[in-house]
Motif scaffolding. Sequence first.
Motif, PDB file in Angstrom:
ATOM      1  N   THR A   1       0.831  -1.206   0.000  1.00  0.00           N
ATOM      2  CA  THR A   1       0.000   0.000   0.000  1.00  0.00           C
ATOM      3  C   THR A   1       0.866   1.256   0.000  1.00  0.00           C
ATOM      4  OG1 THR A   1      -1.626  -1.248   1.291  1.00  0.00           O
ATOM      5  CG2 THR A   1      -1.954   1.126   1.121  1.00  0.00           C
ATOM      6  N   LEU A   2       1.919   1.232   0.803  1.00  0.00           N
ATOM      7  CA  LEU A   2       2.815   2.387   0.881  1.00  0.00           C
ATOM      8  C   LEU A   2       3.501   2.671  -0.446  1.00  0.00           C
ATOM      9  CD1 LEU A   2       4.448   1.735   4.363  1.00  0.00           C
ATOM     10  CD2 LEU A   2       2.957   3.643   3.765  1.00  0.00           C
ATOM     11  N   GLU A   3       3.772   1.607  -1.211  1.00  0.00           N
ATOM     12  CA  GLU A   3       4.462   1.765  -2.493  1.00  0.00           C
ATOM     13  C   GLU A   3       3.517   2.158  -3.626  1.00  0.00           C
ATOM     14  OE1 GLU A   3       6.270  -2.018  -2.962  1.00  0.00           O
ATOM     15  OE2 GLU A   3       7.661  -1.739  -1.269  1.00  0.00           O
ATOM     16  N   ASP A   4       2.215   2.097  -3.392  1.00  0.00           N
ATOM     17  CA  ASP A   4       1.223   2.389  -4.430  1.00  0.00           C
ATOM     18  C   ASP A   4       0.824   3.866  -4.352  1.00  0.00           C
ATOM     19  OD1 ASP A   4      -0.845   2.477  -6.215  1.00  0.00           O
ATOM     20  OD2 ASP A   4      -2.200   1.201  -5.059  1.00  0.00           O
ATOM     21  N   PRO A   5       0.989   4.629  -5.436  1.00  0.00           N
ATOM     22  CA  PRO A   5       0.618   6.056  -5.401  1.00  0.00           C
ATOM     23  C   PRO A   5      -0.836   6.305  -5.005  1.00  0.00           C
ATOM     24  CG  PRO A   5       1.886   5.557  -7.373  1.00  0.00           C
ATOM     25  CD  PRO A   5       1.569   4.246  -6.730  1.00  0.00           C
TER      26      PRO A   5
END
Length: 393
Positions: free
Chosen positions: A96-100
């Motif tokens: 989730t953190l890596e997804d814009p």
Amino acid sequence: MRIQSVTLKTIRVPLKKKIRHASHERTESENLVVKVTLASGSVGYGEGVPREYVTGETTETALATLSKVDAARLVESPGSLDDVIRRLEAWELPETLEDPRGMNGNAARCALELAILDAYCRHFDKSLGDVIHLSSLPHLRRHPKPQRVRYSGAITAESAKGEVISAWKMRLYGFAQVKIKVGVAGQDDPQRLVKLRKILGERIDVRLDANEAWHIDDLLEHVRPLREFQPSLLEQPVPHAEVGGLGELRKLLGVPVMLDESLCGYPDGTRAIRERITDFFNVRLSKCGGILPSLRLFSLAEEHGIKLHLGCHPGETAILSAAGRHLASNIANLKYVEGSYDRHVLAENLSVEDITFRYGGWARPLRGPGLGITVAPERLERMTVQSKEIGYD
């Protein structure tokens, strides 16, 4: 009070009839169910509904995501339900953190978060509704005590005869609000709405859901002939890639706009507010990552004057229906609520209790610890197609 084990299951939920809209159609739902067992013996269940065309997830990717999570370390040994909530409020998956857009892994997160909350609520003899009141978010509007909920009806894109039958059912069943799917290829929406509005009558609040069916360049052309049927809002009229164009165009539509597929994570919500592309948020638990991330979106909407809609995924079992009921019973200022279609949609369900809404769409708050329902293990096993257990020493 530590987590002793986590069991991950992919299940196939049979539906009573085909559900069809502009983006997809299905006769069964493939869901993820998580079982959390505490050292004290308390057991909790959670559910996620991965949809590749919504958050990019499948049951396989959701299972892989949760297989890497150390749930015991995530919550450790909490001394209270408040301790559990604080830890889960701070928890974000690496995906989730890596997804814009902050949406990758949301169905997976929802399933595990809900199972953890259900287990610890049962351990501390609290209701899932207490989680909503213990949340630290500043702008949430909550009822002092749980209220009755009134759900909306829905007419999916089916045969002409089937739609007419559905419309009569909605009217005779006393619904105050009905959602109608539009934008399906080969269907004449103005002609459909002539018939459906005549059956439903003028008193029923009718809203339209296009499921990304149209393009921004010809949106006005599609919407103009539908305005005479007095829709209260238009849900997700264009694909996510084109929602930026709604900033200017929605002023000309003559119908309030609601985001659904374009509201999956917190970054989606902040963008929608920044670019002024919506009047409503459609928050769905699985799509938005679970109870606590959904509350965060509610709080954001309240802060900026965005109206609220609590949605659901077709094919949700009683686990997500119950979670949605707790939200709808405790959160104030929800304009529309969908969910608890259980008996009307599912050929088989997971709970001993039937929590389907009653006449008029009305439903009572759920009582008892945790979700307030009892999952039937034999039904869960019957639907299970894959299972994985993770134990902790």
